[in-house]
Design a protein around this motif. Structure first.
Motif, mmCIF file in Angstrom:
data_model
loop_
_atom_site.group_PDB
_atom_site.id
_atom_site.type_symbol
_atom_site.label_atom_id
_atom_site.label_comp_id
_atom_site.label_asym_id
_atom_site.label_seq_id
_atom_site.Cartn_x
_atom_site.Cartn_y
_atom_site.Cartn_z
ATOM 1 N N LEU A 38 0.839 -1.208 0.000
ATOM 2 C CA LEU A 38 0.000 0.000 0.000
ATOM 3 C C LEU A 38 0.868 1.250 0.000
ATOM 4 C CD1 LEU A 38 -2.910 -0.933 2.428
ATOM 5 C CD2 LEU A 38 -3.103 -0.331 0.001
ATOM 6 N N TYR A 39 1.917 1.250 0.819
ATOM 7 C CA TYR A 39 2.809 2.398 0.857
ATOM 8 C C TYR A 39 3.465 2.620 -0.508
ATOM 9 C CZ TYR A 39 6.750 5.408 1.925
ATOM 10 O OH TYR A 39 7.657 6.431 1.904
ATOM 11 N N LEU A 40 3.942 1.548 -1.120
ATOM 12 C CA LEU A 40 4.601 1.659 -2.417
ATOM 13 C C LEU A 40 3.628 2.116 -3.502
ATOM 14 C CD1 LEU A 40 6.846 -1.539 -2.219
ATOM 15 C CD2 LEU A 40 7.587 0.860 -2.011
ATOM 16 N N ILE A 41 2.390 1.626 -3.443
ATOM 17 C CA ILE A 41 1.375 2.056 -4.409
ATOM 18 C C ILE A 41 1.156 3.565 -4.290
ATOM 19 C CG2 ILE A 41 -1.104 1.991 -4.937
ATOM 20 C CD1 ILE A 41 -1.011 -1.013 -4.106
ATOM 21 N N TYR A 42 0.947 4.021 -3.065
ATOM 22 C CA TYR A 42 0.696 5.447 -2.872
ATOM 23 C C TYR A 42 1.924 6.278 -3.189
ATOM 24 C CZ TYR A 42 -4.052 5.125 -1.218
ATOM 25 O OH TYR A 42 -5.399 4.940 -1.157
ATOM 26 N N GLN A 43 3.099 5.739 -2.960
ATOM 27 C CA GLN A 43 4.332 6.455 -3.283
ATOM 28 C C GLN A 43 4.425 6.651 -4.793
ATOM 29 O OE1 GLN A 43 8.067 4.314 -2.563
ATOM 30 N NE2 GLN A 43 8.791 6.123 -1.444
ATOM 31 N N LYS A 44 4.036 5.631 -5.561
ATOM 32 C CA LYS A 44 4.147 5.704 -7.017
ATOM 33 C C LYS A 44 2.989 6.439 -7.670
ATOM 34 C CE LYS A 44 7.146 1.913 -8.113
ATOM 35 N NZ LYS A 44 7.876 1.981 -9.338
ATOM 36 N N MET A 45 1.766 6.232 -7.153
ATOM 37 C CA MET A 45 0.613 6.800 -7.848
ATOM 38 C C MET A 45 -0.353 7.531 -6.932
ATOM 39 S SD MET A 45 -1.471 3.279 -8.732
ATOM 40 C CE MET A 45 -3.098 3.971 -8.851
ATOM 41 N N GLY A 46 0.070 7.835 -5.720
ATOM 42 C CA GLY A 46 -0.811 8.461 -4.749
ATOM 43 C C GLY A 46 -1.448 9.751 -5.196
ATOM 44 N N ASP A 47 -0.694 10.589 -5.911
ATOM 45 C CA ASP A 47 -1.242 11.869 -6.333
ATOM 46 C C ASP A 47 -2.372 11.708 -7.337
ATOM 47 O OD1 ASP A 47 0.444 13.237 -4.653
ATOM 48 O OD2 ASP A 47 1.968 13.552 -6.191
ATOM 49 N N SER A 48 -2.429 10.575 -8.039
ATOM 50 C CA SER A 48 -3.518 10.377 -8.994
ATOM 51 C C SER A 48 -4.696 9.638 -8.370
ATOM 52 C CB SER A 48 -3.016 9.618 -10.224
ATOM 53 O OG SER A 48 -2.516 8.356 -9.857
ATOM 54 N N ILE A 49 -4.512 9.028 -7.201
ATOM 55 C CA ILE A 49 -5.604 8.287 -6.562
ATOM 56 C C ILE A 49 -6.618 9.229 -5.945
ATOM 57 C CG2 ILE A 49 -6.209 6.710 -4.682
ATOM 58 C CD1 ILE A 49 -3.473 5.385 -5.138
ATOM 59 N N THR A 50 -6.181 10.146 -5.129
ATOM 60 C CA THR A 50 -7.104 11.011 -4.413
ATOM 61 C C THR A 50 -7.909 11.911 -5.352
ATOM 62 O OG1 THR A 50 -5.765 10.905 -2.456
ATOM 63 C CG2 THR A 50 -7.307 12.709 -2.577
ATOM 64 N N PRO A 51 -7.309 12.520 -6.389
ATOM 65 C CA PRO A 51 -8.131 13.338 -7.283
ATOM 66 C C PRO A 51 -9.200 12.539 -8.028
ATOM 67 C CG PRO A 51 -5.834 13.898 -7.552
ATOM 68 C CD PRO A 51 -5.891 12.668 -6.685
ATOM 69 N N ALA A 52 -9.156 11.227 -7.970
ATOM 70 C CA ALA A 52 -10.161 10.423 -8.654
ATOM 71 C C ALA A 52 -11.549 10.651 -8.069
ATOM 72 C CB ALA A 52 -9.798 8.938 -8.570
ATOM 73 N N ALA A 53 -11.625 11.079 -6.821
ATOM 74 C CA ALA A 53 -12.928 11.329 -6.197
ATOM 75 C C ALA A 53 -12.819 12.475 -5.190
ATOM 76 C CB ALA A 53 -13.402 10.061 -5.510
ATOM 77 N N PRO A 54 -12.429 13.673 -5.645
ATOM 78 C CA PRO A 54 -12.150 14.754 -4.704
ATOM 79 C C PRO A 54 -13.350 15.179 -3.868
ATOM 80 C CG PRO A 54 -12.219 15.594 -6.938
ATOM 81 C CD PRO A 54 -12.291 14.100 -7.028
ATOM 82 N N THR A 55 -14.540 15.159 -4.415
ATOM 83 C CA THR A 55 -15.702 15.589 -3.649
ATOM 84 C C THR A 55 -16.322 14.451 -2.863
ATOM 85 O OG1 THR A 55 -17.163 15.218 -5.535
ATOM 86 C CG2 THR A 55 -16.225 17.429 -5.296
ATOM 87 N N ALA A 56 -15.818 13.252 -3.060
ATOM 88 C CA ALA A 56 -16.403 12.086 -2.392
ATOM 89 C C ALA A 56 -15.685 11.728 -1.101
ATOM 90 C CB ALA A 56 -16.392 10.892 -3.344
ATOM 91 N N THR A 57 -14.690 12.519 -0.710
ATOM 92 C CA THR A 57 -13.974 12.233 0.524
ATOM 93 C C THR A 57 -14.210 13.333 1.543
ATOM 94 O OG1 THR A 57 -11.952 13.311 -0.220
ATOM 95 C CG2 THR A 57 -12.143 10.958 -0.664
ATOM 96 N N ASP A 58 -14.164 12.942 2.792
ATOM 97 C CA ASP A 58 -14.329 13.901 3.878
ATOM 98 C C ASP A 58 -13.468 13.455 5.046
ATOM 99 O OD1 ASP A 58 -15.042 15.743 5.748
ATOM 100 O OD2 ASP A 58 -17.175 15.231 5.770
ATOM 101 N N PRO A 59 -12.213 13.952 5.122
ATOM 102 C CA PRO A 59 -11.303 13.535 6.175
ATOM 103 C C PRO A 59 -11.842 13.774 7.579
ATOM 104 C CG PRO A 59 -10.164 14.924 4.583
ATOM 105 C CD PRO A 59 -11.608 14.916 4.220
ATOM 106 N N GLU A 60 -12.777 14.698 7.728
ATOM 107 C CA GLU A 60 -13.320 14.985 9.054
ATOM 108 C C GLU A 60 -14.235 13.880 9.564
ATOM 109 O OE1 GLU A 60 -14.964 18.932 8.940
ATOM 110 O OE2 GLU A 60 -13.110 19.738 8.119
ATOM 111 N N LEU A 61 -14.590 12.919 8.687
ATOM 112 C CA LEU A 61 -15.429 11.805 9.115
ATOM 113 C C LEU A 61 -14.675 10.816 9.992
ATOM 114 C CD1 LEU A 61 -17.434 10.936 5.870
ATOM 115 C CD2 LEU A 61 -18.290 12.009 7.952
ATOM 116 N N ALA A 62 -13.375 10.891 10.002
ATOM 117 C CA ALA A 62 -12.568 9.906 10.719
ATOM 118 C C ALA A 62 -11.549 10.564 11.637
ATOM 119 C CB ALA A 62 -11.871 8.996 9.711
#
Length: 178
Positions: A38-62
């Motif tokens: 998981l760390y390696l995946i996010y290291q390589k492609m993390g910046d493209s994962i989160t923008p895939a659903a920018p309005t669908a996340t809410d960090p304040e939920l957790a």
């Protein structure tokens, strides 16, 4: 027995054969190997994962996962991550299991961004085992949409929830009523 909060449709119903094979390879990894991947995946492609659903996340939920977690000693962070991966019946695994997949992706993204700083990182000189390297290569070989579907499936299988899926008509023999 742990129960995934968001797992209700069998992955074979919507994942391609190649993606399902990659998911199976991930599932065969040990707990720490899954964390490393998981760390390696996010290291390589993390910046493209989160923008895939920018309005669908809410960090304040957790807040437990996005605030309290960062104040834990690194060994306790690792324990919490392991509990989440293994679906243990703990506060952190419950908090994670209560989230929808996009927020679960956000948790891992945030942790990966902070690894080596406020979140425990890979050990110095870490060398990925062959199974991790092979799984990473399989993931990199998938189309972007398949990578996101795979990651959603992976993260949705983690955490703990005691909420059971509603039985299907085939399982109960009864038809739905209004």
């Amino acid at each position: 027995m742990s129960q995934s909060a968001s797992q209700s449709v069998p992955s074979t119903d919507y994942l391609s054969e190649k993606t399902q094979t990659t998911l199976d390879a991930f599932s065969q990894l040990g707990t720490d190997a899954k964390l490393a991947l998981l760390y390696l995946i996010y290291q390589k492609m993390g910046d493209s994962i989160t923008p895939a659903a920018p309005t669908a996340t809410d960090p304040e939920l957790a807040p437990l996962l996005m605030e309290d977690f960062y104040r834990l000693p690194h060994e306790k962070q690792l324990d919490a991550m392991r509990d989440i991966v293994n679906g243990a019946d703990t506060d952190y695994a419950h908090a994670y299991g209560a989230l929808k997949e996009n927020n679960q992706l956000m948790v891992w993204f945030a942790w990966a961004q902070a690894m080596g700083k406020t979140v425990i990182g890979l050990p110095a000189g870490y060398q990925a085992e062959q199974a991790v390297t092979k799984a990473l290569g399989q993931i990199e070989g998938l189309a972007f949409e398949a990578q996101i579907s795979l990651l959603r499936e992976i993260v949705s299988r983690m955490g703990y929830s005691n909420i059971k899926p509603i039985p299907t008509q085939a399982e109960t023999g009864k038809t739905a009523s209004l």
